[in-house]
Design an enzyme around this catalytic site. Structure first.
Site, PDB file in Angstrom:
ATOM      1  N   TYR A  57       0.840  -1.192   0.000  1.00 35.83           N
ATOM      2  CA  TYR A  57       0.000   0.000   0.000  1.00 35.83           C
ATOM      3  C   TYR A  57       0.881   1.251   0.000  1.00 35.83           C
ATOM      4  O   TYR A  57       1.430   1.651   1.026  1.00 35.83           O
ATOM      5  CB  TYR A  57      -0.937   0.021   1.208  1.00 35.83           C
ATOM      6  N   ARG A 225     -14.965  -0.698  -2.652  1.00 30.23           N
ATOM      7  CA  ARG A 225     -14.115   0.472  -2.886  1.00 30.23           C
ATOM      8  C   ARG A 225     -14.944   1.739  -3.090  1.00 30.23           C
ATOM      9  O   ARG A 225     -14.604   2.606  -3.895  1.00 30.23           O
ATOM     10  CB  ARG A 225     -13.151   0.207  -4.045  1.00 30.23           C
TER      11      ARG A 225
END
Length: 328
Positions: A57, A225
């Site tokens: 990430y 998302r």
């Protein structure tokens, strides 16, 4: 907030767990550091004491940001979940399963799934440094690596437990057979998997097997998302380098919109947003231990934490599940 025991461990995780994929910036159109740090702090203040991250990430940035944010906090009050096995720095020397060429800040990095014993140890040390801590509460294999025997990876995790560098070991994106194979070598704490109203595949065999073997399920992408928040049907636009421009294309958006229109009155009756209703639904599904929810600012963090205040009756859950038939 509600706290739940993770598998056969002594870890107590917040039912809503802070997901930090987006604050890494990579694939999400960048990030705003101060807002992200405020989101983490507000989450913890509201009882979301569990933070899930990964080296991938932001190519290390998410872990570094979390480390700076929790630096002066009581470490025993925060549970850090991170991962390993997505390698972009070339240290794998071409070994492992190639995934894709990842672009970040104008550079291209060949990305591999790689979970050799040596790499597990190497990545763990790097994560400990970035996070500014001397132990990780839960260390998870990010993706299966077909080139490394499962028992080799699990033996490395067991060694880290014995050394006190991690408290528990888990996997992510493992199917049922892989999960049970890992169990032969180590006592798995959890399997982190995609799960949402639009993706319930794990209910078929992984969840029943996890329940039978006392393995926790950490659900990621419960809002797909952000799609199930409904805001993208109301004029919100994505940046050009946001991966969701392509990601949302896998869904029948007209059906999703119709479904959200059907359940929105229930959310309004609860004085809640669609996102909060969707998150709360996920936390109430059989076998789901905790649910990841990302927050890029304080407003989102507050909304996520307050989703646990929603009380849903069995009749209301049946109503939602019936309306979900629209999507099948």
């Amino acid at each position: 907030m509600e706290y739940r025991k993770l598998g056969d461990t002594d870890l107590e995780l917040s039912a809503i767990t802070y997901g930090s994929f987006a604050i890494g910036g990579t694939m999400w159109g960048g990030t705003e550091e101060n807002e992200a740090q405020n989101a983490i702090r507000v989450s913890i203040d509201l009882g979301v004491t569990t933070i899930d991250t990964a080296p991938f990430y932001g190519l290390g940035f998410s872990e570094e940001l979390i480390g700076r944010t929790i630096k002066n906090m009581d470490r025993s009050k925060v549970q850090i979940l991170t991962k390993f096995g997505m390698v972009w720095d070339g240290s794998n020397e071409g070994k492992g399963d190639f995934m894709w060429d990842q672009e970040d800040n104008g550079k291209i990095y060949p990305l591999y799934k790689y979970a050799s014993k040596a790499n597990v140890i190497k990545e763990t040390e790097e994560s400990l440094k970035r996070l500014g801590t001397d132990y990780i509460d839960l260390l998870q294999l990010h993706w299966p690596d077909s080139t490394t025997p499962i028992d080799e990876t699990m033996e490395a995790l067991q060694r880290l437990i014995e050394q006190g560098k991690i408290r528990a070991a888990g996997v992510s994106n493992y199917n049922k057979d892989q999960m049970l194979e890992a169990q032969k070598t180590i006592r798995l704490a959890s399997n982190q998997l995609p799960y949402s109203m639009l993706n319930r595949q794990i209910e078929k065999d992984i969840v029943p097997s996890a329940i039978e073997n006392n393995i926790g399920i950490i659900a990621y992408s419960p809002l797909e998302r952000g799609l199930l928040s409904g805001k993208y049907f109301k004029g919100e636009h994505l940046k050009s380098d946001d991966h969701r421009n392509g990601y949302f294309g896998q869904f029948d958006l007209e059906k999703v919109k119709a479904f959200l229109n059907k359940i929105e009155p229930l959310a309004q009756d609860k004085n809640a947003t669609l996102a909060q209703l969707v998150l709360r639904w996920a936390t109430l599904q059989p076998g789901i231990t905790v649910v990841l929810a990302g927050a890029r600012n304080s407003e989102q963090a507050i909304s996520n934490a307050q989703s646990m205040d929603i009380n849903l009756t069995q009749d209301e859950l049946l109503f939602i599940n019936k309306e979900l038939e629209i999507l099948s």
